[in-house]
Design an enzyme around this catalytic site. Structure first.
Site, PDB file in Angstrom:
ATOM      1  N   THR A   7     -65.135  32.183  32.961  1.00 27.08           N
ATOM      2  CA  THR A   7     -63.994  31.383  32.508  1.00 27.08           C
ATOM      3  C   THR A   7     -64.496  30.194  31.710  1.00 27.08           C
ATOM      4  O   THR A   7     -65.639  29.754  31.881  1.00 27.08           O
ATOM      5  CB  THR A   7     -63.146  30.872  33.696  1.00 27.08           C
ATOM      6  OG1 THR A   7     -61.977  30.240  33.183  1.00 27.08           O
ATOM      7  CG2 THR A   7     -63.902  29.897  34.566  1.00 27.08           C
ATOM      8  N   HIS A  11     -60.466  23.521  34.938  1.00 33.58           N
ATOM      9  CA  HIS A  11     -59.695  23.356  36.181  1.00 33.58           C
ATOM     10  C   HIS A  11     -60.029  24.456  37.184  1.00 33.58           C
ATOM     11  O   HIS A  11     -60.224  24.203  38.366  1.00 33.58           O
ATOM     12  CB  HIS A  11     -58.186  23.396  35.895  1.00 33.58           C
ATOM     13  CG  HIS A  11     -57.707  22.282  35.029  1.00 33.58           C
ATOM     14  ND1 HIS A  11     -57.675  20.978  35.441  1.00 33.58           N
ATOM     15  CD2 HIS A  11     -57.238  22.279  33.756  1.00 33.58           C
ATOM     16  CE1 HIS A  11     -57.206  20.222  34.475  1.00 33.58           C
ATOM     17  NE2 HIS A  11     -56.941  20.988  33.438  1.00 33.58           N
ATOM     18  N   ASP A  68     -58.014  37.145  37.144  1.00 32.07           N
ATOM     19  CA  ASP A  68     -56.818  37.081  36.328  1.00 32.07           C
ATOM     20  C   ASP A  68     -55.687  36.760  37.285  1.00 32.07           C
ATOM     21  O   ASP A  68     -55.648  37.251  38.416  1.00 32.07           O
ATOM     22  CB  ASP A  68     -56.557  38.380  35.568  1.00 32.07           C
ATOM     23  CG  ASP A  68     -55.660  38.156  34.346  1.00 32.07           C
ATOM     24  OD1 ASP A  68     -55.546  36.996  33.889  1.00 32.07           O
ATOM     25  OD2 ASP A  68     -55.084  39.125  33.838  1.00 32.07           O
ATOM     26  N   GLY A 149     -51.115  24.794  34.571  1.00 34.91           N
ATOM     27  CA  GLY A 149     -50.293  25.988  34.405  1.00 34.91           C
ATOM     28  C   GLY A 149     -48.873  25.766  34.904  1.00 34.91           C
ATOM     29  O   GLY A 149     -48.219  24.785  34.561  1.00 34.91           O
ATOM     30  N   TYR A 150     -48.417  26.679  35.750  1.00 31.68           N
ATOM     31  CA  TYR A 150     -47.047  26.636  36.263  1.00 31.68           C
ATOM     32  C   TYR A 150     -46.919  25.795  37.536  1.00 31.68           C
ATOM     33  O   TYR A 150     -45.856  25.779  38.155  1.00 31.68           O
ATOM     34  CB  TYR A 150     -46.563  28.065  36.567  1.00 31.68           C
ATOM     35  CG  TYR A 150     -46.434  28.945  35.341  1.00 31.68           C
ATOM     36  CD1 TYR A 150     -45.254  28.976  34.596  1.00 31.68           C
ATOM     37  CD2 TYR A 150     -47.478  29.780  34.946  1.00 31.68           C
ATOM     38  CE1 TYR A 150     -45.122  29.793  33.486  1.00 31.68           C
ATOM     39  CE2 TYR A 150     -47.358  30.601  33.833  1.00 31.68           C
ATOM     40  CZ  TYR A 150     -46.182  30.604  33.105  1.00 31.68           C
ATOM     41  OH  TYR A 150     -46.049  31.411  32.006  1.00 31.68           O
ATOM     42  N   ASP A 151     -47.976  25.115  37.962  1.00 26.52           N
ATOM     43  CA  ASP A 151     -47.965  24.376  39.231  1.00 26.52           C
ATOM     44  C   ASP A 151     -46.760  23.442  39.419  1.00 26.52           C
ATOM     45  O   ASP A 151     -46.204  23.377  40.516  1.00 26.52           O
ATOM     46  CB  ASP A 151     -49.268  23.590  39.422  1.00 26.52           C
ATOM     47  CG  ASP A 151     -50.446  24.478  39.787  1.00 26.52           C
ATOM     48  OD1 ASP A 151     -50.246  25.704  39.949  1.00 26.52           O
ATOM     49  OD2 ASP A 151     -51.571  23.956  39.905  1.00 26.52           O
ATOM     50  N   LYS A 171     -53.898  22.442  48.159  1.00 26.62           N
ATOM     51  CA  LYS A 171     -53.509  23.609  47.374  1.00 26.62           C
ATOM     52  C   LYS A 171     -54.474  24.775  47.639  1.00 26.62           C
ATOM     53  O   LYS A 171     -54.055  25.915  47.823  1.00 26.62           O
ATOM     54  CB  LYS A 171     -53.480  23.257  45.883  1.00 26.62           C
ATOM     55  CG  LYS A 171     -53.112  24.441  45.006  1.00 26.62           C
ATOM     56  CD  LYS A 171     -53.257  24.103  43.527  1.00 26.62           C
ATOM     57  CE  LYS A 171     -53.153  25.370  42.701  1.00 26.62           C
ATOM     58  NZ  LYS A 171     -53.458  25.161  41.288  1.00 26.62           N
TER      59      LYS A 171
END
Length: 192
Positions: A7, A11, A68, A149-151, A171
């Site tokens: 990656t 993060h 992924d 992201g969508y957090d 988390k």
């Protein structure tokens, strides 16, 4: 043991090193001087994780793993799923992605969703996959400033806060990635 995590997402790297602790040294793609785009052309999370891990292993000969992750929203038939990072376009804008999800769900009350991570580990050419899932729901508006992201729009089951309102350590204990990584770590410790 040294492992490459396929990656360039800083993060994700920080999140994973925190979970792995001192047992393993994580190398990034930059550390092994892999600067090209790694293909993600598969129609599934499992396929993409596998494709990325084997790309690095085949080219550099270094044991590695790739992941992924997808956000799967029930009322949207599993969207954005494998297209989560580029849901609103190739520029991979988290803001635009969240806006698209919130717009699509604006008149929908069923907000059930889940995050799913698949990790593909390749050691000496052999692959093993690990999956982590966290169920939850999509909030009606963004909450919190942490995470990525969508957090800010995802609230895990049993919580009254979004992922973006949690400390990283909190988390990691309940997240999809945390769960998949724990399975990875348990497996790696047996090899150690």
């Amino acid at each position: 043991m040294k492992l490459v995590f396929a990656t360039n997402n800083r993060h994700k790297l920080e999140e994973l090193q925190a979970i792995l602790g001192n047992h393993f040294t994580l190398l990034s793609l930059k550390d092994i001087e892999c600067f090209e785009d790694i293909p993600e052309e598969q129609p599934t999370l499992d396929g993409n994780a596998s494709q990325k891990a084997f790309f690095v292993y085949d080219k550099f000969g270094i044991n590695c793993f790739a992941d992924d992750t997808g956000l799967e929203i029930e009322a949207l038939n599993g969207e954005p799923g494998v297209y989560s990072a580029r849901y609103a376009g190739e520029e991979k804008s988290a803001e635009a992605n969240m806006k698209k999800v919130l717009d699509k769900l604006a008149k929908i009350n069923d907000r059930k969703a889940r995050f799913r991570t698949v990790i593909s580990l390749v050691i000496n050419g052999e692959e093993k996959q690990f999956e982590g899932i966290v169920d939850g729901e999509i909030l009606r508006e963004k909450q919190g400033g942490a995470g990525f992201g969508y957090d800010p729009i995802f609230k895990p089951e049993g919580e009254n806060r979004s992922f973006a309102e949690m400390e990283l350590s909190e988390k990691n204990k309940i997240s999809h990635r945390g769960r998949a990584v724990q399975k990875l770590v348990d497996y790696l410790k047996k090899l150690d």
